[in-house]
Design a protein around this motif. Structure first.
Motif, PDB file in Angstrom:
ATOM      1  N   GLY A  52      10.305  15.170  10.305  1.00 36.19           N
ATOM      2  CA  GLY A  52      10.576  13.748  10.160  1.00 36.19           C
ATOM      3  C   GLY A  52      10.398  13.195   8.762  1.00 36.19           C
ATOM      4  O   GLY A  52       9.921  13.866   7.849  1.00 36.19           O
ATOM      5  N   LYS A  53      10.799  11.931   8.645  1.00 39.90           N
ATOM      6  CA  LYS A  53      10.688  11.183   7.397  1.00 39.90           C
ATOM      7  C   LYS A  53      10.437   9.729   7.769  1.00 39.90           C
ATOM      8  O   LYS A  53      11.146   9.161   8.582  1.00 39.90           O
ATOM      9  CB  LYS A  53      11.986  11.320   6.608  1.00 39.90           C
ATOM     10  CG  LYS A  53      11.837  11.013   5.134  1.00 39.90           C
ATOM     11  CD  LYS A  53      13.129  11.330   4.405  1.00 39.90           C
ATOM     12  CE  LYS A  53      12.850  12.361   3.343  1.00 39.90           C
ATOM     13  NZ  LYS A  53      14.021  12.714   2.584  1.00 39.90           N
ATOM     14  N   VAL A  54       9.395   9.130   7.156  1.00 37.67           N
ATOM     15  CA  VAL A  54       8.956   7.790   7.527  1.00 37.67           C
ATOM     16  C   VAL A  54       8.644   6.953   6.293  1.00 37.67           C
ATOM     17  O   VAL A  54       8.117   7.460   5.304  1.00 37.67           O
ATOM     18  CB  VAL A  54       7.669   7.868   8.398  1.00 37.67           C
ATOM     19  CG1 VAL A  54       7.195   6.486   8.803  1.00 37.67           C
ATOM     20  CG2 VAL A  54       7.883   8.739   9.623  1.00 37.67           C
ATOM     21  N   LYS A  55       8.946   5.660   6.400  1.00 32.67           N
ATOM     22  CA  LYS A  55       8.479   4.670   5.434  1.00 32.67           C
ATOM     23  C   LYS A  55       7.624   3.705   6.238  1.00 32.67           C
ATOM     24  O   LYS A  55       8.068   3.211   7.271  1.00 32.67           O
ATOM     25  CB  LYS A  55       9.639   3.902   4.794  1.00 32.67           C
ATOM     26  CG  LYS A  55      10.449   4.717   3.818  1.00 32.67           C
ATOM     27  CD  LYS A  55      11.552   3.866   3.223  1.00 32.67           C
ATOM     28  CE  LYS A  55      12.418   4.695   2.290  1.00 32.67           C
ATOM     29  NZ  LYS A  55      13.570   3.930   1.794  1.00 32.67           N
ATOM     30  N   VAL A  56       6.392   3.451   5.774  1.00 38.72           N
ATOM     31  CA  VAL A  56       5.509   2.502   6.428  1.00 38.72           C
ATOM     32  C   VAL A  56       5.310   1.325   5.475  1.00 38.72           C
ATOM     33  O   VAL A  56       4.992   1.517   4.309  1.00 38.72           O
ATOM     34  CB  VAL A  56       4.151   3.158   6.789  1.00 38.72           C
ATOM     35  CG1 VAL A  56       3.142   2.109   7.200  1.00 38.72           C
ATOM     36  CG2 VAL A  56       4.341   4.160   7.916  1.00 38.72           C
ATOM     37  N   GLU A  63       6.034  -3.318  -0.956  1.00 37.27           N
ATOM     38  CA  GLU A  63       6.288  -1.889  -1.128  1.00 37.27           C
ATOM     39  C   GLU A  63       6.033  -1.124   0.172  1.00 37.27           C
ATOM     40  O   GLU A  63       5.445  -1.665   1.108  1.00 37.27           O
ATOM     41  CB  GLU A  63       5.349  -1.313  -2.190  1.00 37.27           C
ATOM     42  CG  GLU A  63       5.499  -1.885  -3.573  1.00 37.27           C
ATOM     43  CD  GLU A  63       4.438  -1.292  -4.496  1.00 37.27           C
ATOM     44  OE1 GLU A  63       4.449  -0.069  -4.689  1.00 37.27           O
ATOM     45  OE2 GLU A  63       3.606  -2.064  -4.988  1.00 37.27           O
ATOM     46  N   CYS A  64       6.443   0.147   0.161  1.00 38.07           N
ATOM     47  CA  CYS A  64       6.199   0.991   1.328  1.00 38.07           C
ATOM     48  C   CYS A  64       5.483   2.264   0.900  1.00 38.07           C
ATOM     49  O   CYS A  64       5.399   2.583  -0.283  1.00 38.07           O
ATOM     50  CB  CYS A  64       7.506   1.330   2.031  1.00 38.07           C
ATOM     51  SG  CYS A  64       8.577   2.428   1.082  1.00 38.07           S
ATOM     52  N   VAL A  65       4.970   2.970   1.890  1.00 34.07           N
ATOM     53  CA  VAL A  65       4.377   4.286   1.705  1.00 34.07           C
ATOM     54  C   VAL A  65       5.325   5.259   2.396  1.00 34.07           C
ATOM     55  O   VAL A  65       5.648   5.067   3.567  1.00 34.07           O
ATOM     56  CB  VAL A  65       2.972   4.353   2.352  1.00 34.07           C
ATOM     57  CG1 VAL A  65       2.363   5.726   2.156  1.00 34.07           C
ATOM     58  CG2 VAL A  65       2.070   3.271   1.790  1.00 34.07           C
ATOM     59  N   GLU A  66       5.787   6.286   1.667  1.00 37.13           N
ATOM     60  CA  GLU A  66       6.713   7.266   2.240  1.00 37.13           C
ATOM     61  C   GLU A  66       6.016   8.593   2.466  1.00 37.13           C
ATOM     62  O   GLU A  66       5.217   9.030   1.644  1.00 37.13           O
ATOM     63  CB  GLU A  66       7.892   7.499   1.294  1.00 37.13           C
ATOM     64  CG  GLU A  66       8.796   6.302   1.130  1.00 37.13           C
ATOM     65  CD  GLU A  66      10.015   6.637   0.277  1.00 37.13           C
ATOM     66  OE1 GLU A  66      10.865   7.421   0.747  1.00 37.13           O
ATOM     67  OE2 GLU A  66      10.094   6.125  -0.845  1.00 37.13           O
ATOM     68  N   CYS A  81       1.269  -2.779  10.277  1.00 37.55           N
ATOM     69  CA  CYS A  81       2.367  -2.311   9.455  1.00 37.55           C
ATOM     70  C   CYS A  81       3.651  -2.216  10.289  1.00 37.55           C
ATOM     71  O   CYS A  81       3.647  -2.454  11.493  1.00 37.55           O
ATOM     72  CB  CYS A  81       2.042  -0.944   8.866  1.00 37.55           C
ATOM     73  SG  CYS A  81       1.697   0.327  10.114  1.00 37.55           S
ATOM     74  N   THR A  82       4.725  -1.865   9.608  1.00 35.70           N
ATOM     75  CA  THR A  82       5.994  -1.584  10.277  1.00 35.70           C
ATOM     76  C   THR A  82       6.390  -0.159   9.924  1.00 35.70           C
ATOM     77  O   THR A  82       6.410   0.214   8.748  1.00 35.70           O
ATOM     78  CB  THR A  82       7.088  -2.567   9.821  1.00 35.70           C
ATOM     79  OG1 THR A  82       6.679  -3.894  10.169  1.00 35.70           O
ATOM     80  CG2 THR A  82       8.424  -2.250  10.489  1.00 35.70           C
ATOM     81  N   TRP A  83       6.670   0.620  10.954  1.00 36.05           N
ATOM     82  CA  TRP A  83       7.160   1.984  10.771  1.00 36.05           C
ATOM     83  C   TRP A  83       8.684   1.941  10.723  1.00 36.05           C
ATOM     84  O   TRP A  83       9.320   1.330  11.587  1.00 36.05           O
ATOM     85  CB  TRP A  83       6.732   2.861  11.948  1.00 36.05           C
ATOM     86  CG  TRP A  83       5.398   3.506  11.789  1.00 36.05           C
ATOM     87  CD1 TRP A  83       4.206   2.882  11.573  1.00 36.05           C
ATOM     88  CD2 TRP A  83       5.124   4.908  11.833  1.00 36.05           C
ATOM     89  NE1 TRP A  83       3.199   3.814  11.488  1.00 36.05           N
ATOM     90  CE2 TRP A  83       3.735   5.050  11.649  1.00 36.05           C
ATOM     91  CE3 TRP A  83       5.902   6.042  12.035  1.00 36.05           C
ATOM     92  CZ2 TRP A  83       3.113   6.310  11.635  1.00 36.05           C
ATOM     93  CZ3 TRP A  83       5.285   7.287  12.034  1.00 36.05           C
ATOM     94  CH2 TRP A  83       3.908   7.408  11.826  1.00 36.05           C
ATOM     95  N   ASP A  84       9.260   2.610   9.723  1.00 40.35           N
ATOM     96  CA  ASP A  84      10.709   2.763   9.602  1.00 40.35           C
ATOM     97  C   ASP A  84      10.987   4.260   9.574  1.00 40.35           C
ATOM     98  O   ASP A  84      10.805   4.924   8.552  1.00 40.35           O
ATOM     99  CB  ASP A  84      11.202   2.076   8.322  1.00 40.35           C
ATOM    100  CG  ASP A  84      12.721   2.064   8.216  1.00 40.35           C
ATOM    101  OD1 ASP A  84      13.389   2.697   9.066  1.00 40.35           O
ATOM    102  OD2 ASP A  84      13.239   1.445   7.274  1.00 40.35           O
TER     103      ASP A  84
END
Length: 96
Positions: A52-56, A63-66, A81-84
């Motif tokens: 997988g691959k996630v941006k939080v 900004e996000c954390v990848e 947070c929001t998970w993408d």
């Protein structure tokens, strides 16, 4: 070596010895298809992404954390947070 951004700690490709020490392979698994959703951590979570691959996006930050497959990630208790999820996730996880 772990890095920390907005309270999220990420260790990229930790050695198998570290995973064994933590007992990661014995932790329960969780997965989801590409999606976007809000999440609140009621306890500290440590997870290891198999796929997988996630941006939080932590609340209050632009900004996000990848992170992605092969990463050991730690989220602090109380984080909202929001998970993408851009690539389907399969992970081991542990709540403390």
């Amino acid at each position: 070596m772990a890095t920390e951004k907005m309270g999220v700690k990420i260790q990229r490709n930790p050695p198998e010895s570290k995973l064994t020490e933590l007992g990661v392979r014995k932790w329960p698994k969780w997965g989801c298809s590409p999606s976007k959703f809000p999440w609140t951590y009621t306890a500290k979570e440590t997870c290891y992404l198999l796929e997988g691959k996630v941006k939080v996006y932590p609340d209050g930050y632009a900004e996000c954390v990848e992170f992605g497959a092969g990463d050991l990630v730690e989220f602090p208790k109380g984080m909202k947070c929001t998970w993408d999820v851009s690539e389907a996730v399969d992970k081991h996880y542990n709540f403390e």
